[in-house]
Design a protein around this motif. Structure first.
Motif, PDB file in Angstrom:
ATOM      1  N   TRP A 179      50.101  51.529  61.490  1.00 32.79           N
ATOM      2  CA  TRP A 179      49.357  51.547  60.225  1.00 32.79           C
ATOM      3  C   TRP A 179      47.864  51.493  60.520  1.00 32.79           C
ATOM      4  CZ3 TRP A 179      45.697  49.199  57.355  1.00 32.79           C
ATOM      5  CH2 TRP A 179      45.709  49.364  55.974  1.00 32.79           C
ATOM      6  N   ASP A 180      47.453  50.582  61.391  1.00 26.41           N
ATOM      7  CA  ASP A 180      46.043  50.450  61.739  1.00 26.41           C
ATOM      8  C   ASP A 180      45.507  51.730  62.360  1.00 26.41           C
ATOM      9  OD1 ASP A 180      45.927  47.870  60.810  1.00 26.41           O
ATOM     10  OD2 ASP A 180      45.914  46.920  62.780  1.00 26.41           O
ATOM     11  N   ARG A 181      46.259  52.292  63.291  1.00 28.74           N
ATOM     12  CA  ARG A 181      45.797  53.509  63.966  1.00 28.74           C
ATOM     13  C   ARG A 181      45.602  54.643  62.968  1.00 28.74           C
ATOM     14  NH1 ARG A 181      48.515  57.717  65.577  1.00 28.74           N
ATOM     15  NH2 ARG A 181      50.548  56.668  65.608  1.00 28.74           N
ATOM     16  N   LEU A 182      46.541  54.812  62.055  1.00 27.93           N
ATOM     17  CA  LEU A 182      46.435  55.898  61.073  1.00 27.93           C
ATOM     18  C   LEU A 182      45.249  55.685  60.139  1.00 27.93           C
ATOM     19  CD1 LEU A 182      50.191  56.451  60.146  1.00 27.93           C
ATOM     20  CD2 LEU A 182      48.726  57.932  61.510  1.00 27.93           C
ATOM     21  N   MET A 183      45.024  54.453  59.695  1.00 23.99           N
ATOM     22  CA  MET A 183      43.872  54.189  58.843  1.00 23.99           C
ATOM     23  C   MET A 183      42.586  54.474  59.609  1.00 23.99           C
ATOM     24  SD  MET A 183      42.598  53.304  55.932  1.00 23.99           S
ATOM     25  CE  MET A 183      43.805  52.409  54.933  1.00 23.99           C
ATOM     26  N   GLY A 184      42.526  54.037  60.859  1.00 30.11           N
ATOM     27  CA  GLY A 184      41.337  54.295  61.672  1.00 30.11           C
ATOM     28  C   GLY A 184      41.096  55.775  61.898  1.00 30.11           C
ATOM     29  N   GLU A 185      42.161  56.513  62.184  1.00 34.93           N
ATOM     30  CA  GLU A 185      42.021  57.953  62.417  1.00 34.93           C
ATOM     31  C   GLU A 185      41.548  58.669  61.156  1.00 34.93           C
ATOM     32  OE1 GLU A 185      45.649  59.501  63.985  1.00 34.93           O
ATOM     33  OE2 GLU A 185      45.303  58.688  65.998  1.00 34.93           O
ATOM     34  N   ALA A 186      42.113  58.322  60.012  1.00 37.39           N
ATOM     35  CA  ALA A 186      41.729  58.981  58.765  1.00 37.39           C
ATOM     36  C   ALA A 186      40.268  58.707  58.437  1.00 37.39           C
ATOM     37  CB  ALA A 186      42.629  58.513  57.633  1.00 37.39           C
TER      38      ALA A 186
ATOM     39  N   ILE B 207      44.646  57.759  53.577  1.00 36.36           N
ATOM     40  CA  ILE B 207      44.002  56.490  53.221  1.00 36.36           C
ATOM     41  C   ILE B 207      44.619  55.907  51.955  1.00 36.36           C
ATOM     42  CG2 ILE B 207      41.833  55.453  52.429  1.00 36.36           C
ATOM     43  CD1 ILE B 207      40.412  57.485  54.343  1.00 36.36           C
ATOM     44  N   GLU B 208      44.796  56.739  50.946  1.00 33.91           N
ATOM     45  CA  GLU B 208      45.350  56.249  49.680  1.00 33.91           C
ATOM     46  C   GLU B 208      46.786  55.783  49.822  1.00 33.91           C
ATOM     47  OE1 GLU B 208      44.776  59.287  46.751  1.00 33.91           O
ATOM     48  OE2 GLU B 208      42.581  59.126  46.807  1.00 33.91           O
ATOM     49  N   LYS B 209      47.581  56.529  50.565  1.00 36.24           N
ATOM     50  CA  LYS B 209      48.987  56.161  50.715  1.00 36.24           C
ATOM     51  C   LYS B 209      49.158  54.928  51.595  1.00 36.24           C
ATOM     52  CE  LYS B 209      50.928  58.943  47.963  1.00 36.24           C
ATOM     53  NZ  LYS B 209      51.644  58.383  46.788  1.00 36.24           N
ATOM     54  N   LEU B 210      48.313  54.796  52.619  1.00 39.55           N
ATOM     55  CA  LEU B 210      48.406  53.609  53.465  1.00 39.55           C
ATOM     56  C   LEU B 210      48.127  52.334  52.672  1.00 39.55           C
ATOM     57  CD1 LEU B 210      46.674  54.766  56.783  1.00 39.55           C
ATOM     58  CD2 LEU B 210      49.089  54.216  56.468  1.00 39.55           C
ATOM     59  N   LYS B 211      47.234  52.426  51.699  1.00 32.81           N
ATOM     60  CA  LYS B 211      46.913  51.260  50.880  1.00 32.81           C
ATOM     61  C   LYS B 211      48.099  50.830  50.009  1.00 32.81           C
ATOM     62  CE  LYS B 211      41.918  52.076  50.704  1.00 32.81           C
ATOM     63  NZ  LYS B 211      40.757  52.431  49.856  1.00 32.81           N
ATOM     64  N   GLU B 212      49.056  51.736  49.834  1.00 36.34           N
ATOM     65  CA  GLU B 212      50.252  51.414  49.047  1.00 36.34           C
ATOM     66  C   GLU B 212      51.383  50.884  49.916  1.00 36.34           C
ATOM     67  OE1 GLU B 212      51.321  54.978  47.020  1.00 36.34           O
ATOM     68  OE2 GLU B 212      49.412  55.157  45.934  1.00 36.34           O
ATOM     69  N   ILE B 213      51.191  50.921  51.229  1.00 33.70           N
ATOM     70  CA  ILE B 213      52.250  50.513  52.163  1.00 33.70           C
ATOM     71  C   ILE B 213      51.898  49.159  52.787  1.00 33.70           C
ATOM     72  CG2 ILE B 213      53.442  51.065  54.326  1.00 33.70           C
ATOM     73  CD1 ILE B 213      52.936  54.033  53.715  1.00 33.70           C
TER      74      ILE B 213
ATOM     75  N   SER C  94      29.455  54.616  57.087  1.00 35.56           N
ATOM     76  CA  SER C  94      30.400  53.615  56.602  1.00 35.56           C
ATOM     77  C   SER C  94      31.810  53.909  57.090  1.00 35.56           C
ATOM     78  CB  SER C  94      30.374  53.558  55.072  1.00 35.56           C
ATOM     79  OG  SER C  94      31.362  52.676  54.573  1.00 35.56           O
ATOM     80  N   ASP C  95      32.240  55.167  56.984  1.00 40.41           N
ATOM     81  CA  ASP C  95      33.594  55.538  57.421  1.00 40.41           C
ATOM     82  C   ASP C  95      33.772  55.305  58.921  1.00 40.41           C
ATOM     83  OD1 ASP C  95      34.607  56.211  54.957  1.00 40.41           O
ATOM     84  OD2 ASP C  95      34.292  58.366  55.190  1.00 40.41           O
ATOM     85  N   LEU C  96      32.789  55.722  59.707  1.00 44.24           N
ATOM     86  CA  LEU C  96      32.925  55.598  61.155  1.00 44.24           C
ATOM     87  C   LEU C  96      32.836  54.140  61.603  1.00 44.24           C
ATOM     88  CD1 LEU C  96      30.936  58.774  62.100  1.00 44.24           C
ATOM     89  CD2 LEU C  96      33.293  58.319  62.753  1.00 44.24           C
ATOM     90  N   GLU C  97      31.965  53.373  60.974  1.00 46.66           N
ATOM     91  CA  GLU C  97      31.898  51.942  61.298  1.00 46.66           C
ATOM     92  C   GLU C  97      33.215  51.259  60.959  1.00 46.66           C
ATOM     93  OE1 GLU C  97      29.765  50.266  62.918  1.00 46.66           O
ATOM     94  OE2 GLU C  97      27.852  51.328  62.839  1.00 46.66           O
ATOM     95  N   MET C  98      33.778  51.588  59.796  1.00 49.11           N
ATOM     96  CA  MET C  98      35.029  50.972  59.378  1.00 49.11           C
ATOM     97  C   MET C  98      36.186  51.393  60.273  1.00 49.11           C
ATOM     98  SD  MET C  98      36.720  50.874  55.550  1.00 49.11           S
ATOM     99  CE  MET C  98      35.105  50.456  54.880  1.00 49.11           C
ATOM    100  N   SER C  99      36.138  52.614  60.794  1.00 52.14           N
ATOM    101  CA  SER C  99      37.229  53.098  61.646  1.00 52.14           C
ATOM    102  C   SER C  99      37.385  52.226  62.882  1.00 52.14           C
ATOM    103  CB  SER C  99      36.991  54.559  62.049  1.00 52.14           C
ATOM    104  OG  SER C  99      35.961  54.685  63.023  1.00 52.14           O
ATOM    105  N   LYS C 100      36.290  51.627  63.347  1.00 51.66           N
ATOM    106  CA  LYS C 100      36.335  50.780  64.542  1.00 51.66           C
ATOM    107  C   LYS C 100      37.178  49.523  64.314  1.00 51.66           C
ATOM    108  CE  LYS C 100      31.855  50.480  65.227  1.00 51.66           C
ATOM    109  NZ  LYS C 100      30.547  50.175  65.842  1.00 51.66           N
ATOM    110  N   GLN C 101      37.328  49.111  63.052  1.00 50.30           N
ATOM    111  CA  GLN C 101      38.127  47.926  62.753  1.00 50.30           C
ATOM    112  C   GLN C 101      39.616  48.170  62.998  1.00 50.30           C
ATOM    113  OE1 GLN C 101      37.322  46.427  58.793  1.00 50.30           O
ATOM    114  NE2 GLN C 101      35.146  46.974  58.944  1.00 50.30           N
ATOM    115  N   TYR C 102      40.033  49.433  62.972  1.00 47.32           N
ATOM    116  CA  TYR C 102      41.460  49.758  63.008  1.00 47.32           C
ATOM    117  C   TYR C 102      41.902  50.463  64.287  1.00 47.32           C
ATOM    118  CZ  TYR C 102      41.112  48.844  57.981  1.00 47.32           C
ATOM    119  OH  TYR C 102      40.891  48.261  56.767  1.00 47.32           O
ATOM    120  N   LEU C 103      41.005  51.228  64.909  1.00 46.28           N
ATOM    121  CA  LEU C 103      41.414  52.045  66.046  1.00 46.28           C
ATOM    122  C   LEU C 103      41.589  51.211  67.310  1.00 46.28           C
ATOM    123  CD1 LEU C 103      39.064  55.119  65.490  1.00 46.28           C
ATOM    124  CD2 LEU C 103      41.567  55.141  65.363  1.00 46.28           C
TER     125      LEU C 103
END
Length: 443
Positions: free
Chosen positions: A127-134, A111-117, A190-199
């Motif tokens: 990128w979206d898939r990895l953020m959603g999975e994390a 999550i932290e590294k994706l925010k830098e990319i 919160s994490d699981l709800e947010m994951s739906k935005q990316y997966l």
């Protein structure tokens, strides 16, 4: 991959606040993953991303051991099985708690590294898939820990009720403390709800998370919280996308493991590393499978001593499947519908399941059941359908929270766990308490 493994040692620090332990400095040459492929590798660790905690299931009452087999088990197994007063895990340092928090550390790294990319157009989907999975794994793994080591959620409990430590970054110097139960569940949701935005809506394989998996997981969690409206909403969203159900009339119960791995019901594949050797199914459970119930021959087999073994794992062999699947979603939709007063809808979802589990002509008549009868029948079907799936421990905790007064007993050993006993929250491993100083669960 070699460079990525170099960060693993850091994860051993995530539960500690001891100054001497933290005085050890990161060694030279430490390489942190930087690009999408390296970050993806962190979330592809099958032995951790797909492995669910087993100690809740070991503590359940669905099985028994003979006196000889009990004596032959390792001390931590015997302690969990007998709901012991003393430290369940002994001096063991590698356990479900540590392994899950280690993977949460991986998620935080991603999550932290994706925010830098800043992804290019061609990288955006990855990128979206990895953020959603994390986000999905961080929420799921915190929940898996909470359902074993914290109280069942209740709207009536004060905010000071202890939950679990929430690890939301990679700062290993940050002191660990147990968040409140309310804060614990708020973060999980919160994490699981947010994951739906990316997966993606569905994944390319059931070993990877998807929006569908997030909804199924949220439905499970909202049910555990007694939030039937939201649990039902997530279940319905699942069933709109995937409603496959296996017709057990077409399954050969004579096979050693009749249900194939990666079958059409599975939403997310995961498992527990529990050996089924010399573990026997309780007789009262076997008796609950009436004539015409196809699960009796598909789920179980008897040895020469007439002791009953379980063979119905969705893993396709002795390993216990504990992931997310459509049959659980149907049961959740049925229970939630009944609890909010939609009995007709509850019967519709329940019939979708049981019509594929009983021989024709033996399907239980549910049409005239009132609300109370229907809920009890759904709960009995849930216990049978989801046996050895990792859900029983959490189910008993949340049902006893609603005054169902379920007592757990062992056929051998005369061990008893009364309703709402503090022993329903397993003790945190002593190695973690020694390092972090966080509050231990009372026994």
């Amino acid at each position: 991959m070699k460079n990525i493994i170099n960060i693993i040692w850091l994860t051993l620090l995530i539960t500690t606040s001891c100054k001497d332990f933290l005085d050890e400095k990161p060694r030279k040459g430490l390489v942190i993953p930087e690009d999408l492929d390296q970050l993806s590798s962190l979330l592809l660790k099958e032995t951790e991303s797909l492995q669910d905690p087993m100690w809740g299931e070991i503590s359940t009452d669905d099985y028994y051991l003979s006196e000889e087999d009990f004596a032959a088990k390792e001390e931590n197994f015997r302690n969990a099985y007998s709901w012991a007063e003393n430290n369940v895990f002994g001096k063991e340092t590698v356990n479900d708690w540590l392994l899950h928090y280690r993977f949460i550390y991986y998620c935080n790294t991603v999550i932290e590294k994706l925010k830098e990319i800043t992804p290019t157009n061609s990288e955006k989907a990855k990128w979206d898939r990895l953020m959603g999975e994390a986000l999905f794994y961080r929420g799921k793994f915190h929940y898996d820990i909470a359902i074993i080591w914290a109280n069942a959620y209740s709207n009536t409990k004060e905010n000071i009720t202890l939950g679990i430590p929430l690890r939301l970054n990679t700062n290993f110097n940050e002191i660990s403390f147990r968040s409140s139960l309310n804060d614990t569940y708020s973060q999980i949701l919160s994490d699981l709800e947010m994951s739906k935005q990316y997966l993606p809506e569905t994944s390319f394989h059931v070993t990877r998370p998807s929006k569908l998996a997030s909804r199924a997981m949220l439905s499970r969690i909202y049910l555990s919280m007694g939030n039937y409206e939201k649990s039902l909403a997530e279940a319905l969203a699942c069933l709109k996308v995937k409603s496959d159900i296996i017709d057990f009339n077409k399954i050969n119960g004579g096979l050693a493991y009749p249900i194939p791995a990666f079958n059409n019901e599975i939403i997310l594949h995961s498992y527990m590393l529990i050996s089924l050797r010399n573990i026997y199914v309780n007789k009262d459970i076997i008796a609950s499978f009436k004539d015409g119930d196809l699960r009796k021959s598909i789920f179980f087999s008897s040895d020469v001593s007439l002791k009953t073994n379980f063979k119905g794992s969705y893993y396709g062999r002795a390993t216990l499947f504990s992931g997310l699947a459509v049959n659980e979603v149907y049961l959740t939709a049925a229970e939630c519908s009944a609890r909010i007063g939609n009995e007709d809808e509850a019967k519709y979802f329940l019939k979708k399941l049981i019509e594929n589990r009983y021989k024709e002509g033996t399907i239980p008549a549910i049409e005239k059941m009132d609300k109370k009868e229907l809920i009890l029948f759904i709960l009995s079907e849930r216990r049978k359908e989801l046996i050895f799936r990792g859900t029983r421990w959490g189910d008993v905790k949340r049902l006893n929270n609603e005054n169902y007064a379920i007592t757990m007993k062992r056929e051998v050993g005369n061990f008893i766990l009364p309703p709402n006993s503090p022993k329903f929250n397993l003790p945190i491993p002593q190695s973690i308490i020694d390092l972090s100083g966080i509050s231990q669960n009372p026994r």
